[in-house]
Design an enzyme around this catalytic site. Structure first.
Site, PDB file in Angstrom:
ATOM      1  CG  HIS A 146      -3.299   1.242  -2.208  1.00 56.92           C
ATOM      2  ND1 HIS A 146      -1.937   1.140  -2.379  1.00 56.92           N
ATOM      3  CD2 HIS A 146      -3.837   0.441  -3.163  1.00 56.92           C
ATOM      4  CE1 HIS A 146      -1.665   0.312  -3.364  1.00 56.92           C
ATOM      5  NE2 HIS A 146      -2.802  -0.121  -3.868  1.00 56.92           N
ATOM      6  CG  LEU A 183      -1.891  -1.196   1.310  1.00 59.06           C
ATOM      7  CD1 LEU A 183      -2.831  -1.019   2.506  1.00 59.06           C
ATOM      8  CD2 LEU A 183      -2.697  -1.386   0.036  1.00 59.06           C
TER       9      LEU A 183
HETATM   10  N1  LIG Z   1      -1.821   6.608  -7.444  1.00 62.46           N
HETATM   11  C1  LIG Z   1      -3.041   6.169  -7.220  1.00 62.46           C
HETATM   12  N2  LIG Z   1      -4.052   7.035  -7.006  1.00 62.46           N
HETATM   13  C2  LIG Z   1      -5.329   6.589  -6.777  1.00 62.46           C
HETATM   14  N3  LIG Z   1      -5.666   5.286  -6.755  1.00 62.46           N
HETATM   15  C3  LIG Z   1      -4.696   4.387  -6.964  1.00 62.46           C
HETATM   16  C4  LIG Z   1      -3.333   4.769  -7.208  1.00 62.46           C
HETATM   17  N4  LIG Z   1      -2.595   3.655  -7.377  1.00 62.46           N
HETATM   18  C5  LIG Z   1      -3.453   2.615  -7.261  1.00 62.46           C
HETATM   19  N5  LIG Z   1      -4.701   3.050  -7.023  1.00 62.46           N
HETATM   20  C6  LIG Z   1      -5.911   2.236  -6.907  1.00 62.46           C
HETATM   21  O1  LIG Z   1      -5.814   1.333  -5.839  1.00 62.46           O
HETATM   22  C7  LIG Z   1      -6.558   0.153  -6.137  1.00 62.46           C
HETATM   23  C8  LIG Z   1      -5.667  -1.042  -5.936  1.00 62.46           C
HETATM   24  O2  LIG Z   1      -4.586  -0.955  -6.870  1.00 62.46           O
HETATM   25  P1  LIG Z   1      -3.272  -1.819  -6.786  1.00 62.46           P
HETATM   26  O3  LIG Z   1      -3.252  -2.562  -5.485  1.00 62.46           O
HETATM   27  O4  LIG Z   1      -3.078  -2.575  -8.044  1.00 62.46           O
HETATM   28  O5  LIG Z   1      -2.136  -0.732  -6.653  1.00 62.46           O
HETATM   29  P2  LIG Z   1      -1.197  -0.153  -7.729  1.00 62.46           P
HETATM   30  O6  LIG Z   1      -0.289   0.809  -7.086  1.00 62.46           O
HETATM   31  O7  LIG Z   1      -2.054   0.272  -8.887  1.00 62.46           O
HETATM   32  O8  LIG Z   1      -0.319  -1.343  -8.129  1.00 62.46           O
HETATM   33  P3  LIG Z   1       0.357  -1.588  -9.517  1.00 62.46           P
HETATM   34  O9  LIG Z   1       0.061  -0.451 -10.422  1.00 62.46           O
HETATM   35  O10 LIG Z   1       1.779  -1.707  -9.193  1.00 62.46           O
HETATM   36  O11 LIG Z   1      -0.330  -2.855  -9.893  1.00 62.46           O
HETATM   37  C9  LIG Z   1      -7.016   0.303  -7.589  1.00 62.46           C
HETATM   38  O12 LIG Z   1      -8.352   0.775  -7.587  1.00 62.46           O
HETATM   39  C10 LIG Z   1      -6.075   1.353  -8.121  1.00 62.46           C
HETATM   40  O13 LIG Z   1      -6.603   2.082  -9.211  1.00 62.46           O
END
Ligand SMILES: Nc1ncnc2c1ncn2[C@@H]1O[C@H](COP(=O)(O)OP(=O)(O)OP(=O)(O)O)[C@@H](O)[C@H]1O
Ligand SMILES: CC(C)(CO)[C@@H](O)C(=O)[O-]
Ligand code: BAL
Length: 288
Positions: free
Chosen positions: A36, A32
């Site tokens: 997140h 996270l």
């Molecule tokens: N920078 C961000 N701003 C807002 N929401 C985000 C951001 N990064 C991820 N999220 C959201 O968090 C949720 C979970 O995403 P996830 O756990 O895949 O993280 P991530 O940082 O996108 O990981 P990765 O891109 O490395 O797969 C998704 O709805 C994603 O769009």
């Protein structure tokens, strides 16, 4: 905050929650960061119960992708969820989500690579099917009232909106703005793959997107020219290996071509590139 590791225990716990309580859900793959955090905090401010899921979903990774090396930091994640106001942390095992009898997959036309050759679906063949399947089954299990998704994954947002409507999942989809580092780089768990020198170049994507938006705001409606301008801004940097620049409809993901009318709505500019080991994606909404 209570941590729950099996779907059976989650259902038992949810059954103790009064029907009048609203349940919001934030699905994550862990590792996270403040992106997140924004989703979880907003969820906690708008719902009685905030359920965070943490599951690195094998179904959305193709064999050549980084499922094994995806960052996993469960202890820190648990502490952060607590700080951000989560009530339940659900971290299931893969055999619970996908028992050996598992045989159902959700395929959404929006994520179809045939519809858009410049999309995540075209580069990650199992991605949207894996996401649609795990999101649908998680919403079916939890019966959450609202689910929160980050606009950083714009194409994922379009797929989630489509499946919740098409499958009558009865869950409001709330989309949250992309959280960025001070130089504009979109926060992402995969940013930890970047070396120091790669990190110093990583904001190129956001800068190119902002330049694209400037051209759009200045009246450029020739999609080919717009795409080329953004491509040039990125490919000038040799360390970045561009995968695609897409100008598409925000909700159908249909790639747009030719000269768009000035009143065209729902347009998004999306990019993906490799930088070292990290596959970076980002986007900017050109028109709501
Ligand atoms: N920078 C961000 N701003 C807002 N929401 C985000 C951001 N990064 C991820 N999220 C959201 O968090 C949720 C979970 O995403 P996830 O756990 O895949 O993280 P991530 O940082 O996108 O990981 P990765 O891109 O490395 O797969 C998704 O709805 C994603 O769009
Ligand atoms: C929505 C999701 C948790 C499904 O595995 C994942 O695609 C993500 O983290 O964005
Ligand atoms: N952030 C979307 C999840 C993935 O890249 O697999």
């Amino acid at each position: 905050m209570i941590t729950i590791r099996s779907s059976e225990d989650l259902v038992s716990h949810l059954n103790t929650i009064p029907r009048s309580s609203s349940i919001g859900i934030v699905m994550t793959m862990g590792a996270l960061h403040d992106g997140h955090g924004a989703l979880i905090r907003q969820c906690a401010s708008e719902n009685d119960v905030t359920l965070v899921t943490m599951f690195v979903n094998p179904l959305q990774f193709a064999p050549h992708e980084d499922f094994r090396s995806y960052p996993r930091t469960p202890e820190v994640d648990s502490q952060l969820c607590r700080e951000w106001g989560a009530s339940i942390l659900f971290a299931p095992e893969a055999h619970d989500v996908y028992p050996s009898s598992f045989d159902t997959h959700v395929i959404c036309g929006v994520g179809n690579a045939d519809r858009n050759e410049h999309s995540e679906g075209a580069y990650r063949p199992t991605f949207f099917q894996g996401v649609a399947t795990v999101v649908a089954k998680t919403l079916a299990l939890t019966r959450a009232d609202r689910c929160y998704f980050g606009l950083k994954d714009a194409q994922q947002c379009a797929v989630v909106k489509r499946i919740t409507e098409d499958l009558w999942l009865r869950c409001e989809v709330v989309l949250v703005d992309t959280q960025r580092e001070s130089d504009g780089l979109a926060m992402s768990s995969r940013n930890t793959y970047l070396t120091e020198s790669e990190r110093s170049e990583a904001s190129v994507l956001w800068k190119a997107l902002c330049q694209g938006k400037k051209l759009w705001n200045g009246g450029m409606r020739d999609v080919g020219k717009l795409r080329d301008a953004v491509k040039q801004d990125i490919t000038r940097h040799e360390t970045l290996k561009l995968m695609y620049v897409s100008v598409c409809d925000r909700w159908t993901m249909q790639e747009l071509h030719g000269h768009l009318p000035h009143d065209r709505r729902a347009v998004v500019l999306c990019v993906a590139a490799m930088l070292g080991r990290a596959r970076l994606i980002d986007n900017i909404v050109l028109e709501q």
